[in-house]
Design an enzyme around this catalytic site. Structure first.
Site, mmCIF file in Angstrom:
data_model
loop_
_atom_site.group_PDB
_atom_site.id
_atom_site.type_symbol
_atom_site.label_atom_id
_atom_site.label_comp_id
_atom_site.label_asym_id
_atom_site.label_seq_id
_atom_site.Cartn_x
_atom_site.Cartn_y
_atom_site.Cartn_z
ATOM 1 N N LYS A 1 0.838 -1.200 0.000
ATOM 2 C CA LYS A 1 0.000 0.000 0.000
ATOM 3 C C LYS A 1 0.876 1.254 0.000
ATOM 4 O O LYS A 1 0.633 2.208 -0.740
ATOM 5 C CB LYS A 1 -0.940 -0.018 1.218
ATOM 6 C CG LYS A 1 -2.059 -1.033 1.043
ATOM 7 C CD LYS A 1 -2.809 -1.373 2.309
ATOM 8 C CE LYS A 1 -3.758 -2.542 2.019
ATOM 9 N NZ LYS A 1 -4.389 -3.114 3.197
ATOM 10 N N GLN B 1 -4.987 -1.937 9.340
ATOM 11 C CA GLN B 1 -4.797 -3.273 8.776
ATOM 12 C C GLN B 1 -5.359 -4.333 9.727
ATOM 13 O O GLN B 1 -5.000 -4.372 10.902
ATOM 14 C CB GLN B 1 -3.292 -3.503 8.523
ATOM 15 C CG GLN B 1 -2.974 -4.777 7.796
ATOM 16 C CD GLN B 1 -3.491 -4.782 6.353
ATOM 17 O OE1 GLN B 1 -3.323 -3.819 5.613
ATOM 18 N NE2 GLN B 1 -4.141 -5.865 5.953
ATOM 19 N N ASP C 1 -11.588 1.968 3.687
ATOM 20 C CA ASP C 1 -11.834 0.527 3.605
ATOM 21 C C ASP C 1 -13.328 0.245 3.399
ATOM 22 O O ASP C 1 -13.717 -0.846 3.008
ATOM 23 C CB ASP C 1 -11.379 -0.149 4.911
ATOM 24 C CG ASP C 1 -10.303 -1.197 4.662
ATOM 25 O OD1 ASP C 1 -10.077 -1.545 3.488
ATOM 26 O OD2 ASP C 1 -9.703 -1.673 5.643
#
Ligand code: NAP
Length: 286
Positions: free
Chosen positions: A53, A97, A120
């Site tokens: 990322k 994460q 997300d």
């Protein structure tokens, strides 16, 4: 005639080219999109994902901050960091994460992310916005699935789409997005009776169950679009999908490979969400 292979890697590169240009255009308006990624602990797979990322942000000119915290970080400390990032103007997107260490309540952390920065798309308010059709940041893998179908030239409207799997991160949002694209949607799961017959009616079949090669050509209508979200690690270290690729090659009309299908789209859509969030934060039309 065999299936047209949907090359996720190529489509992903094409979208990244478009995003690079969008970032250039935004910078001309003094807007630099910013993404904060938070990693707690030492999970090896998570470390790899976070590294990719960060690398992709750099490639696209997106400002990136990675907060690598020790495994023993308390929930309170993590929530304090989220609060700081929610209020930091250089950050448009926050990604924590997953999975988090067991002593931290994942839901509490996701709920703490400001909905405008929820790149997300897992925040309950983002899920609600998607369901009622309001603007929201879309969960990355499901959004990637829709892009792959559209960019392969397939018209979704009016088609019968069958989604196998009903998780909150893939199955349910994919189904909602297909509905939004005017497909007629059926969702199957582990308790579905007669799944083979149902799947066989699908013009578009999306599979996200986490079972290696569980879906073979018996589940596929000739000419159907088959999207395999599964990523399973085989004993020899190679990756395989939830769809038996070889078995479906002749029957499907379109088919995604694993790796190189849905996988590369996830980070690309994360970058796209960060840019969208930056535009909205600066009152620029999306
Ligand atoms: P999950 O949370 O384990 O959910 C699996 C879903 O599949 C559940 O709804 C389950 O039904 C259903 N299911 C399991 N076995 C089934 C069967 N034999 N027949 C019908 N339905 C069945 O998994 P997930 O997080 O959605 O992930 C699914 C797959 O996608 C995994 O391989 C994962 O690695 C992959 N994935 C890939 C990406 C990416 O490409 N970037 C991102 C996320 C996930 P019940 O609800 O009834 O239990």
């Amino acid at each position: 005639m065999g299936a047209h292979i949907i090359e996720g890697k190529k489509i992903s590169e094409q979208i990244r080219g478009e995003l690079l240009q969008e970032v250039v255009n935004l910078k001309a308006k003094n807007v630099v999109p910013g993404l904060a990624v938070v990693l707690v602990g030492e999970d090896p797979a998570s470390k790899v994902y976070v590294g990719s990322k960060e690398k992709t942000c750099i490639e696209l000119g997106i400002y990136s901050e990675v907060h690598r915290l020790p495994a023993e970080t308390s929930e309170q400390e993590l929530l304090a960091l989220i609060d700081r990032l929610n209020n930091q103007s250089t950050i448009n997107g926050i990604l924590v994460q997953l999975p988090l260490p067991k002593h931290i309540n994942e839901k509490a952390v996701i709920d703490a992310i400001s909905v405008e920065k929820d790149v997300d798309g897992f925040h309950p308010q983002s899920v609600g916005n998607l369901t009622i059709g309001d603007d929201s940041l879309l969960p990355c893998t499901p959004a990637g699935v829709i892009e792959l179908i559209k960019r392969s030239g397939v018209d979704i409207a009016g088609k019968h789409a069958v989604v196998i799997g009903r998780s909150n991160i893939v199955g349910k949002p994919v189904a909602m997005l297909l509905l939004r694209e005017n497909a007629t949607v059926t969702i199957c799961h582990s308790r579905t009776a007669g799944m083979e017959e149902i799947a066989k009616q699908a013009d578009i079949l999306v599979v996200a169950i986490g079972r290696t090669k569980a879906i073979d050509s018996r589940y596929v209508k000739p000419g159907a679009v088959v999207i395999d979200v599964g990523i399973n690690r085989l004993p020899d270290g190679k990756l395989a999908g939830d769809v038996d690729y070889e078995s479906c090659l002749e029957t499907a009309g379109y088919l995604t490979p694993v790796p190189g299908g849905v996988g590369p789209m996830t980070i690309t859509m994360l970058m796209s969400n960060t840019i969208t969030a930056a535009k909205r934060a600066n009152g620029i039309e999306v």
